[in-house]
Design a protein around this motif. Structure first.
Motif, PDB file in Angstrom:
ATOM      1  N   THR A   1       1.331  -1.046   0.021  1.00 21.80           N
ATOM      2  CA  THR A   1       0.040   0.256   0.039  1.00 21.80           C
ATOM      3  C   THR A   1       0.421   1.384   0.004  1.00 21.80           C
ATOM      4  N   LEU A   2       2.624   1.281   0.826  1.00 28.78           N
ATOM      5  CA  LEU A   2       2.824   2.348   0.533  1.00 28.78           C
ATOM      6  C   LEU A   2       3.473   3.071  -0.657  1.00 28.78           C
ATOM      7  N   LEU A   3       3.733   1.768  -0.953  1.00 28.93           N
ATOM      8  CA  LEU A   3       4.867   1.682  -2.192  1.00 28.93           C
ATOM      9  C   LEU A   3       3.350   2.558  -3.116  1.00 28.93           C
ATOM     10  N   ARG A   4       2.272   1.600  -3.654  1.00 28.11           N
ATOM     11  CA  ARG A   4       1.294   2.188  -4.046  1.00 28.11           C
ATOM     12  C   ARG A   4       0.788   3.923  -3.572  1.00 28.11           C
ATOM     13  N   LEU A   5       1.014   4.405  -2.719  1.00 30.23           N
ATOM     14  CA  LEU A   5       0.732   5.429  -2.279  1.00 30.23           C
ATOM     15  C   LEU A   5       1.509   6.412  -2.436  1.00 30.23           C
ATOM     16  N   LEU A   6       2.623   5.815  -2.540  1.00 32.12           N
ATOM     17  CA  LEU A   6       3.646   6.936  -3.712  1.00 32.12           C
ATOM     18  C   LEU A   6       3.548   6.862  -4.778  1.00 32.12           C
ATOM     19  N   VAL A   7       3.464   5.988  -5.733  1.00 30.39           N
ATOM     20  CA  VAL A   7       2.946   6.494  -6.988  1.00 30.39           C
ATOM     21  C   VAL A   7       1.515   7.048  -7.216  1.00 30.39           C
ATOM     22  N   VAL A   8       1.075   6.691  -6.756  1.00 27.11           N
ATOM     23  CA  VAL A   8      -0.341   7.795  -6.812  1.00 27.11           C
ATOM     24  C   VAL A   8       0.364   8.795  -6.245  1.00 27.11           C
ATOM     25  N   ALA A   9       0.896   9.182  -5.218  1.00 27.09           N
ATOM     26  CA  ALA A   9       1.123  10.567  -5.148  1.00 27.09           C
ATOM     27  C   ALA A   9       2.054  11.565  -6.256  1.00 27.09           C
ATOM     28  N   VAL A  10       2.519  10.574  -6.631  1.00 25.84           N
ATOM     29  CA  VAL A  10       3.612  10.848  -8.013  1.00 25.84           C
ATOM     30  C   VAL A  10       2.840  11.511  -9.471  1.00 25.84           C
ATOM     31  N   GLN A  11       1.556  11.132  -9.657  1.00 25.19           N
ATOM     32  CA  GLN A  11       0.621  11.285 -10.363  1.00 25.19           C
ATOM     33  C   GLN A  11      -0.256  11.824 -10.003  1.00 25.19           C
ATOM     34  N   GLY A  12      -0.817  11.823  -8.447  1.00 26.10           N
ATOM     35  CA  GLY A  12      -1.243  13.300  -9.190  1.00 26.10           C
ATOM     36  C   GLY A  12      -0.840  14.528  -8.201  1.00 26.10           C
ATOM     37  N   LEU A  13       0.692  14.940  -8.252  1.00 25.36           N
ATOM     38  CA  LEU A  13       1.354  16.016  -8.457  1.00 25.36           C
ATOM     39  C   LEU A  13       1.209  16.122 -10.268  1.00 25.36           C
ATOM     40  N   ILE A  14       1.519  15.243 -11.293  1.00 24.01           N
ATOM     41  CA  ILE A  14       1.173  15.797 -12.241  1.00 24.01           C
ATOM     42  C   ILE A  14       0.082  15.558 -12.764  1.00 24.01           C
ATOM     43  N   HIS A  15      -0.632  15.507 -12.436  1.00 21.81           N
ATOM     44  CA  HIS A  15      -2.531  16.298 -13.443  1.00 21.81           C
ATOM     45  C   HIS A  15      -2.875  17.628 -12.461  1.00 21.81           C
ATOM     46  N   LEU A  16      -2.364  17.603 -11.348  1.00 17.92           N
ATOM     47  CA  LEU A  16      -2.392  19.082 -10.583  1.00 17.92           C
ATOM     48  C   LEU A  16      -1.835  20.091 -11.443  1.00 17.92           C
ATOM     49  N   LEU A  17      -0.558  19.502 -11.947  1.00 18.54           N
ATOM     50  CA  LEU A  17       0.198  20.522 -12.457  1.00 18.54           C
ATOM     51  C   LEU A  17      -0.694  21.116 -13.730  1.00 18.54           C
ATOM     52  N   VAL A  18      -1.453  19.650 -14.603  1.00 19.41           N
ATOM     53  CA  VAL A  18      -2.547  19.502 -16.073  1.00 19.41           C
ATOM     54  C   VAL A  18      -3.562  20.667 -15.575  1.00 19.41           C
ATOM     55  N   ASP A  19      -4.301  20.406 -14.063  1.00 15.92           N
ATOM     56  CA  ASP A  19      -5.210  21.740 -13.795  1.00 15.92           C
ATOM     57  C   ASP A  19      -5.038  22.680 -13.990  1.00 15.92           C
ATOM     58  N   LEU A  20      -4.395  22.497 -13.164  1.00 18.44           N
ATOM     59  CA  LEU A  20      -3.302  24.396 -13.621  1.00 18.44           C
ATOM     60  C   LEU A  20      -3.299  24.421 -14.681  1.00 18.44           C
ATOM     61  N   VAL A  21      -2.542  24.218 -15.394  1.00 19.90           N
ATOM     62  CA  VAL A  21      -2.291  24.535 -17.119  1.00 19.90           C
ATOM     63  C   VAL A  21      -3.646  25.311 -16.993  1.00 19.90           C
ATOM     64  N   ASN A  22      -4.306  23.889 -16.949  1.00 15.68           N
ATOM     65  CA  ASN A  22      -5.970  23.760 -17.975  1.00 15.68           C
ATOM     66  C   ASN A  22      -7.591  24.976 -17.290  1.00 15.68           C
ATOM     67  N   SER A  23      -6.831  25.220 -15.826  1.00 12.33           N
ATOM     68  CA  SER A  23      -8.092  25.901 -14.833  1.00 12.33           C
ATOM     69  C   SER A  23      -7.436  27.733 -15.008  1.00 12.33           C
ATOM     70  N   LEU A  24      -6.848  27.654 -14.677  1.00 11.85           N
ATOM     71  CA  LEU A  24      -6.300  29.375 -14.866  1.00 11.85           C
ATOM     72  C   LEU A  24      -6.527  29.784 -16.209  1.00 11.85           C
TER      73      LEU A  24
END
Lengths: 160, 581
Positions: free
Chosen positions: B471-494
């Motif tokens: 679970t910890l490994l999976r959460l790490l991968v999810v966190a990295v993907q989440g950061l990328i999605h956050l950046l994409v979201d920022l560019v999309n919605s600003l």
């Protein structure tokens, strides 16, 4: 017509209240806060830099010193621009509205204007609203003058 | 009540004439829009005002006279100006006067038809409020007041004094269209009287935008029709399409482009801002994407990346193998159940072995695949980032599998334990009533139940440890993907256009107004300057933020912890409501 009076805020600093009567229907109250004292500024800067120097002796990394200078500068700019209030003004114009302006030490001014149709009454709220935190006696002065204007406005709007 | 006269600053130095504008009786305020100069023919003035009234549905009328002269007005001029009051009947009649070079004005407002008990015409106190006509015309109040096609007059006046002023000026564009170089019968002074403002580039863009929009709209409709065809609804493609964030992002972009290039005109200023924001967001995205593309394809970086990819995947797999060996031994001094440990460990090791062979099989093609994927960066930085996120998801697929196995095993164990614990206490879960009921068990049921309970309890630490690690490994991968999605979201919605407008032309986005008292002399009317109070940046972002993909985590921290404790699978970034556990 100008009048000046001296009050104190909740921390004990001196506040100056200036009243200007432009006309029976327009008054301005100006509250000036004590300026940033050189003593406190020097004290904070010295503490931060001593702490940074102590860390530098421990870590031998000169980045800490430049980081400390940077942080001090940014912190001071941020404090002057967002926190330190120089003057607060309350302008009441009969039949137009009430305008409150806060001007910060860096020159920034933030203004709120409330139209008279949205104002039912002026009250002294228990939590202190004005950022310069005046004491009750100052607030009572302002309150009394505001109520005079509101009463005057109600009288003139009722007559024609 | 004090009479408020809103006077445009551009007319303060105009020659004497008539004041033209709108009278709002409820707030006793007169909004002056322009000054009509001598000589004029009253019929023509009345015709012009009727035209303006019809076009703008704002009640324009002659409000009074304006006198700007060398010294105090002479008797004859004074009588002439008062006589005009008879030609243009208006109640009350405003008389503003200013000496050349002087800062102080004198104002009078007379009521003629008031049933005066005193017998004389009564006068009102006048308060002068100066406003910048150009800024008030171009600015937009937030929150927006009554919709534009409301009936003029009563409806807008009730919403507020200042909203009425803004509305009046905004609607009287017809009045401002003639400047002093036109050969019009009536000479006016207003903010555009020195020459109508226009820009060649803007006019050209307006002319060109029609056919360009039509062409692009056709192309986009073709693309959307192609993407909606039946082929993509078949099972493998639709499954992939819903999982990959790249497809989601491409769909989002297609939507934006369709909206921007639609041939319908924007209905109100908010929609216009939204279109402009979307256009700037797409342009910035493509610009950043092209910069990334040029960086990637220079100096053979793609080759370097491809060469580094397989060793990195190998390294990750080796680390995982070491981790499993550690778990199969005595991890952190804990003593595991030897048999179960070995089974689970070997099971996962075999998976890793399969994965490594798969990566090695793919390695000759990786460079080509990366090169072609790199080309997609020209569609935008957000697309490139989504592809990166998908690649990470694919490369760590084995971690995801391990997490699912560990979670399922743990979940099974926890449910089994809870059910057998209830058996211990003589209770049972009633599925029909969704509650715990008492139940009498047979002796052999109790015996087997106790045995199973003991087995499960003693095997719990092993399973729990494997579950925790994966679970910890999976959460790490999810966190990295989440950061990328956050950046994409920022560019999309600003909303970049709105922020730029707030920076460069702050009067366009108005939160309200502010007043400044100008120099005052006792006995003279009070003079105020009305300025526009711009909207703070946080409110600009909140009001004009573009709708994003909606990939925000839907769980609160509490529910996340609860799910982790019970071994339920978590899908933080996907929107699949139909996927079953």
């Amino acid at each position: 017509m100008k009048e000046e009076q001296s009050f104190s805020d909740i921390c004990g600093g001196r506040l100056a209240l200036q009243r200007r009567y432009y006309s029976p229907s327009c008054r301005e109250f100006c509250l000036s806060c004590p300026r940033l004292s050189l003593r406190s500024l020097t004290a904070v800067t010295c503490t931060v830099w001593l702490a940074a120097y102590g860390l530098f002796i421990l870590c031998e990394n000169s980045m800490i010193l430049s980081a400390a200078i940077f942080i001090t500068l940014l912190g001071l700019l941020g404090y002057l621009h967002f926190v330190k209030i120089d003057q607060e003004t309350l302008l009441i114009i009969d039949s137009l509205g009430i305008q409150m302006t806060s001007s910060y030490a860096s020159g920034k001014e933030s203004t709120t204007f409330i139209e008279m149709s949205k104002v039912k009454d002026i009250v002294i709220n228990e939590a202190i609203y004005m950022s310069s935190k005046p004491r009750l006696d100052c607030l009572i002065e302002v309150y009394r003058s505001c109520q005079e204007i509101l009463a005057h406005q109600k009288a003139t709007s009722a007559s024609p | 009540m004090v009479l408020k006269a809103f006077f445009p600053t551009c007319c303060a130095s105009a020659d004497s004439g008539l004041l033209v504008g709108r009278w709002v009786p409820e707030q006793s305020s007169a909004v002056v829009l322009a000054v009509v100069h001598f000589p004029f023919i009253p019929i023509q003035v009345k015709e012009l005002l009727a035209q303006v009234q019809q076009a703008s549905r704002v009640g324009t009328a002659v409000l009074g006279t304006w006198c700007h002269c060398q010294q105090e007005p002479e008797e004859s001029l004074g009588h002439f100006l008062e006589g005009l009051g008879a030609v243009f009947p208006h109640e009350p009649w405003l008389q503003l006067c200013r000496e050349r070079g002087s800062k102080f004005w004198s104002c009078k407002a007379t009521h003629r038809q008031v049933p005066a008990t005193t017998g004389a015409a009564s006068e009102d106190q006048v308060m002068l409020i100066f406003y910048d006509q150009r800024k008030v015309l171009l600015s937009q109040l937030h929150p927006p007041t009554a919709p534009p096609d409301h009936q003029a007059g009563d409806a807008t006046a009730s919403t507020g004094d200042l909203a009425a002023v803004f509305d009046t000026v905004a609607r009287s564009e017809l009045l401002f269209r003639s400047d002093r170089f036109d050969e019009a019968p009536v000479r006016l002074s207003h903010w555009q009287s020195e020459g109508v403002e226009a820009s060649i580039l803007v006019e050209l863009a307006k002319r060109a935008s029609g056919p360009v929009c039509l062409l692009l709209a056709c192309l986009l409709s073709l693309v959307s029709a192609a993407s909606a065809c039946r082929l993509f609804k078949l099972w493998p493609l639709s499954f992939l399409g819903s999982k990959l964030s790249t497809c989601e992002q491409l769909r989002h972009r297609l939507e934006y482009l369709t909206l921007i290039f639609s041939t319908q005109k924007a209905k109100d200023p908010t929609e216009l801002m939204r279109k402009a924001n979307m256009l700037i967001s797409v342009l910035l995205d493509v610009a950043l994407g092209l910069a990334l593309l040029s960086w990637l394809h220079g100096k053979n970086r793609i080759g370097q990346l491809a060469d580094a990819l397989v060793p990195v995947a190998d390294h990750v797999a080796k680390e995982l193998q070491q981790l499993l060996q550690w778990l199969m031994g005595a991890p952190a001094g804990l003593k595991m159940n030897r048999a179960l440990d070995q089974v689970l460990g070997r099971f996962f090791l075999y998976h890793i072995h399969l994965w490594i062979s798969y990566i090695h099989l793919m390695s000759p093609f990786i460079e080509h695949i990366l090169w072609h994927l790199g080309l997609s960066a020209c569609l935008g930085l957000t697309v490139a980032l989504s592809i990166l996120s998908d690649i990470i998801a694919l490369l760590t697929f084995h971690i995801y599998c391990f997490y699912v196995y560990g979670a399922r095993l743990y979940c099974l164990k926890v449910y089994g334990l809870s059910s057998l614990w209830r058996l211990f206490r003589g209770k049972k879960w009633n599925v029909l009533r969704q509650r715990v009921d008492s139940c009498s068990y047979d002796l052999d049921q109790l015996f087997i139940g106790t045995l199973l309970f003991t087995i499960l309890v003693f095997l719990l630490p092993t399973t729990a440890l494997y579950y925790l690690v994966f679970t910890l490994l999976r959460l790490l991968v999810v966190a990295v993907q989440g950061l990328i999605h956050l950046l994409v979201d920022l560019v999309n919605s600003l909303p970049l256009y709105s922020l730029g407008l707030r920076l460069c032309r702050p009067y366009r986005l108005a939160a309200g107004v502010k007043f400044r008292v100008l120099e005052h002399q006792a006995g003279r009317p009070l003079r105020l300057l009305m300025e526009i109070n711009p909207l703070p940046y946080s409110r600009v972002v909140n009001t004009y933020r573009l709708p994003s993909c909606g990939c925000h985590p839907k769980h609160s921290w509490g529910s996340l912890c609860r799910k982790l404790f019970f071994g339920e699978l978590i899908y933080p970034w996907r929107q699949k409501e139909d996927k079953q556990d």
